[in-house]
Design an enzyme around this catalytic site. Sequence first.
Site, PDB file in Angstrom:
ATOM      1  N   THR A 316       0.982  -1.131  -0.122  1.00 13.07           N
ATOM      2  CA  THR A 316      -0.175   0.198  -0.325  1.00 13.07           C
ATOM      3  C   THR A 316       0.710   1.176   0.654  1.00 13.07           C
ATOM      4  OG1 THR A 316      -2.034  -1.053   1.636  1.00 13.07           O
ATOM      5  CG2 THR A 316      -1.842   1.208   1.097  1.00 13.07           C
ATOM      6  N   TRP A 319       2.324   1.256  -3.316  1.00  9.81           N
ATOM      7  CA  TRP A 319       1.924   2.125  -4.258  1.00  9.81           C
ATOM      8  C   TRP A 319       1.652   3.721  -4.492  1.00  9.81           C
ATOM      9  CZ3 TRP A 319      -2.797   4.880  -5.055  1.00  9.81           C
ATOM     10  CH2 TRP A 319      -3.300   4.941  -5.842  1.00  9.81           C
ATOM     11  N   HIS A 320       1.228   3.911  -3.394  1.00  7.57           N
ATOM     12  CA  HIS A 320       1.363   5.960  -3.342  1.00  7.57           C
ATOM     13  C   HIS A 320       2.565   6.594  -3.758  1.00  7.57           C
ATOM     14  CE1 HIS A 320      -1.581   5.189  -0.463  1.00  7.57           C
ATOM     15  NE2 HIS A 320      -2.445   6.048  -0.943  1.00  7.57           N
ATOM     16  N   GLY A 321       4.039   5.797  -4.198  1.00  3.08           N
ATOM     17  CA  GLY A 321       4.953   6.428  -4.466  1.00  3.08           C
ATOM     18  C   GLY A 321       5.992   5.491  -4.296  1.00  3.08           C
TER      19      GLY A 321
END
Lengths: 470, 160
Positions: A316, A319-321
């Site tokens: 997770t 996934w954001h960066g």
Amino acid sequence: MLFSSITFLFIFLPITLVLYYIVPDKFRNYILLITSLFFYAWGEPVYIVLMILSILFNYACGLDIGNHADDPVMAKRGIISAVVVNLAILGFFKYYGFLIGSINAILPFDIPYRELSLPIGISFYTFQAMSYVIDVYRKKVQPQKSLISFAVYVSMFPQLIAGPIVRYADIEKQLRNRSIGINKFGDGIFFFIRGLAKKVILANTVGAIYTTISGLDFGTYSVLTAWIGCAAYTFQIYFDFGGYSDMAIGLGKMFGFEFLKNFDYPYTALSITDFWRRWHISLSTWFREYVYIPLGGNRKGKRRTMINIMIVWGLTGLWHGAAWNFLAWGLYYGIFLLLEKFVYGRYIEKLPKVLRHIYTLVLVMVGWVFFSSASLADAVRYIGIMFGIGAKGLIDSQALYYFGTNWLLFIVCAIASTSFGMYLLNRVLYNSKNGVGRREIACIVYVLMFLLSLTFLITATYNPFLYFRF
Amino acid sequence: MTNKKIGIKIFKYVVVVLILAYTIALLIMTGGSNKPFKEVTKGVESVVDQEKLNKVETQSLKRYYGLNGSDYDGVTLYISTTSMSAEELLLIKAKSEEQVAAIRDAIEERRDTRRQDFEGYAPDEVDLIDSSILQVRGKYVFFVVSKEAAKYKEAFTSSL
């Protein structure tokens, strides 16, 4: 093209809506597809080809897996190849620079590599496409025979660049047949204007404070300045992301779609577990459905559950960066979710609500420092200052200035981030005795909200797009 | 297996090949590099006409483009030696995608401002601004207004 831009509000959206409503029903998906591709190509003229190829690939995979529904071996091969190719595309465009850069950091020499810019929205549309092929494999949905309908699902502009992640199963029927009507359209406009106001009036204004504070040299922060900066980002990310989601939901309604809500007053959460039931719900749901449960979820014992939770939260974060601070942010939440699940969750449930709120908010705010910092080292240093390590005192004149000039904005943000803000709005818009809506008042309120947003949009120079790294 | 089913399988593999080919083309045509900024700057500077263009301090980026030079991995800015010319050259290595977007916006704004500055009395300079080159390669952003823009761009791409 951003939703919060004059080009979108006064050229793209009106033209798209007119075209959509003047053509017969059967051509509406075509209009939606063409305008969505144009919308994406406006900002990403090069990467539009990648998105089209991704659509074609996943469309073919869905049909291929469906063709082998009665042959488990072939169906399994089909889903494995689909997932591998999707992850390879995402991995290459998003993580390969990060990976080689990280290796270079520990090697005595540099491995040369060609860096590519990250295609906007790639994480959103790849996850949507994967949810489709996996659900076809699981026989939860039928393969989509119409390439146009499938392309609309992946590329639909309302949710293309900042979510929510719409699962195919939730939208399958609407791709064929969806109801449109004046009430739904009006509801969509209200959603959109609320989202626009959250983004332009609140997020951009409070974000400007964060940008100023985060630009200071580390040696000049007092503890209070650091907390004010952190609070500003806490509100900015919520109103920006939540605003985008509201705008997406509103646009969806204008075109006859119903998207599930993505935020549910996350800052009113009473624990970290509760926070993640309310924040970016579509992403948490995706990871639960397609990673956590397939890994075994909590069905394989305590140790395995702990490993599964850490895997999901590591992913997770990434996934954001593609950066270490995002990984740290994800693992940070993984650790607290584990602690709540296995160590102290039942104890904090017995605490007074106010303490539970404070506990959650402090952890969430500290978490945002990992998220917003340029690097992991900067994040650790900033968090240290928030707790007095390396700070220039507890309170200084700089902190008092930021507090004195912005306290009212923070109060407005605090109210607007709880259900109390919506309650106040509804008190104005609905008759409290019989619950009937006051249409004229609603129109006036929303027109004013829109005009105020426009004023901010035209006069302010700060209108960032925060999801380049997603 | 029917022909249709085989056709879908073949189509799937063809798309994978197209994705690969497209990615390779992207790497060649739009890929940046992890070469140090100094090395890329050196390549560009080797062709810069020092009589027409004057190298200015990084801090000048704020004056001309409204950007903070210290926010980036590297900045090289050349401005025309005469105020009657629109020629300039900018090379920046950004730290993130967000910065690349902000730099692009600043360059577009600068281009509009300069066009307004010269409009009405220096049509040749306006033409020069209209034919300026803005190129983004990974985290490198390159902008040039010059009669020799193509040569400078070539030097930039070959130095990556």
